[in-house]
Design a protein around this motif. Structure first.
Motif, PDB file in Angstrom:
ATOM      1  N   ASP A  95      -9.318   4.688   0.530  1.00 38.33           N
ATOM      2  CA  ASP A  95     -10.036   3.548  -0.077  1.00 38.33           C
ATOM      3  C   ASP A  95     -10.007   2.320   0.833  1.00 38.33           C
ATOM      4  N   PRO A 134       0.824  -1.209   0.000  1.00 37.13           N
ATOM      5  CA  PRO A 134       0.000   0.000   0.000  1.00 37.13           C
ATOM      6  C   PRO A 134       0.862   1.265   0.000  1.00 37.13           C
ATOM      7  N   ILE A 143      -2.227  -4.901  -0.284  1.00 39.17           N
ATOM      8  CA  ILE A 143      -3.465  -4.501  -0.973  1.00 39.17           C
ATOM      9  C   ILE A 143      -3.765  -5.563  -2.032  1.00 39.17           C
ATOM     10  N   CYS A 202      -0.889   2.349   5.756  1.00 35.02           N
ATOM     11  CA  CYS A 202      -0.485   2.281   4.335  1.00 35.02           C
ATOM     12  C   CYS A 202       0.844   2.992   4.107  1.00 35.02           C
ATOM     13  N   GLU A 224      -6.052  -5.865  -5.424  1.00 35.23           N
ATOM     14  CA  GLU A 224      -6.938  -5.044  -6.257  1.00 35.23           C
ATOM     15  C   GLU A 224      -7.290  -5.743  -7.552  1.00 35.23           C
ATOM     16  N   ILE A 280      -9.636  -1.537  -5.046  1.00 34.47           N
ATOM     17  CA  ILE A 280      -9.160  -2.277  -3.876  1.00 34.47           C
ATOM     18  C   ILE A 280     -10.266  -3.214  -3.405  1.00 34.47           C
ATOM     19  N   GLU A 300      -1.638   7.055  -0.322  1.00 34.97           N
ATOM     20  CA  GLU A 300      -2.809   7.447  -1.142  1.00 34.97           C
ATOM     21  C   GLU A 300      -3.926   6.393  -1.099  1.00 34.97           C
ATOM     22  N   ASP A 301      -3.588   5.167  -0.620  1.00 28.84           N
ATOM     23  CA  ASP A 301      -4.612   4.104  -0.559  1.00 28.84           C
ATOM     24  C   ASP A 301      -5.446   4.178   0.722  1.00 28.84           C
TER      25      ASP A 301
END
Ligand code: 9YT
Length: 175
Positions: free
Chosen positions: A21, A14, A53, A44, A55, A60, A17-18
């Protein structure tokens, strides 16, 4: 149709910025304690070496937060395993755990620990299944009693301790 059934899940570390989400995923999953948005940003960002993560097509669909236990560097502590409702029953939780164990940071790890509540049978099955796959033990003990949580809103949390892992040939003979 082989194309439609192709597995397109990707796993990665991660980034900060994750965080938002991931918070949304845990909120939607509905089976875990929803921590603060800040805590997911921090995980993260500062624990990206051991968090994973999952995805699909850039969305995600799974997240595992984990860190090496400060007191026992040979133990990886799995904080949360979050899987989107749409992804249930596809073994994504176990794939996330395998990805954590594959990380460079976990090269010296011999035990995996997590806590699971008595009513969370799927999560208990996940860890027992991982222990079987690794051909090692899964020992449980009560870690946090209900009385340690506010009001009567939270079940007890039991530690599931899996290991020893990464047995070399020599230890296999000894054990
Ligand atoms: C392995 C796992 O997901 N444990 C959950 C612990 C606790 N109930 C939480 O949701 O953080």
């Amino acid at each position: 149709d082989p194309v439609l059934s192709a597995d397109i899940t990707r796993f990665r570390a991660p980034r900060k910025e994750d965080g938002l989400d991931v918070w949304r995923l845990i909120k939607e999953a509905g089976t875990l304690d929803l921590n603060s948005p800040y805590s997911y940003l921090m995980l993260c960002d500062l624990f990206s070496d051991t968090c994973v993560i999952a995805e699909e097509k850039g969305k995600i669909v799974g997240f595992v937060s984990a860190f090496l236990s400060p007191d026992s560097p040979d133990t990886i502590f799995i904080w949360q395993v979050g899987v989107a409702q749409s992804q249930r029953g596809k073994g994504l939780g176990k794939r996330l755990l395998r990805e954590v164990l594959r990380r460079k940071a976990c090269a010296g790890v011999r035990f995996l620990e997590a806590t699971v509540s008595p009513s969370n049978i799927p999560s208990q099955s996940l860890f027992r299944s991982l222990a079987r796959e690794k051909k090692t033990n899964c020992r449980t003990r009560k870690r946090y009693g209900e009385e340690l949580f506010p009001g009567n809103g939270h079940e007890a949390e039991w530690t599931f301790r899996i290991g020893p892992l990464n047995k070399t040939e020599s230890t296999k003979e000894v054990l």
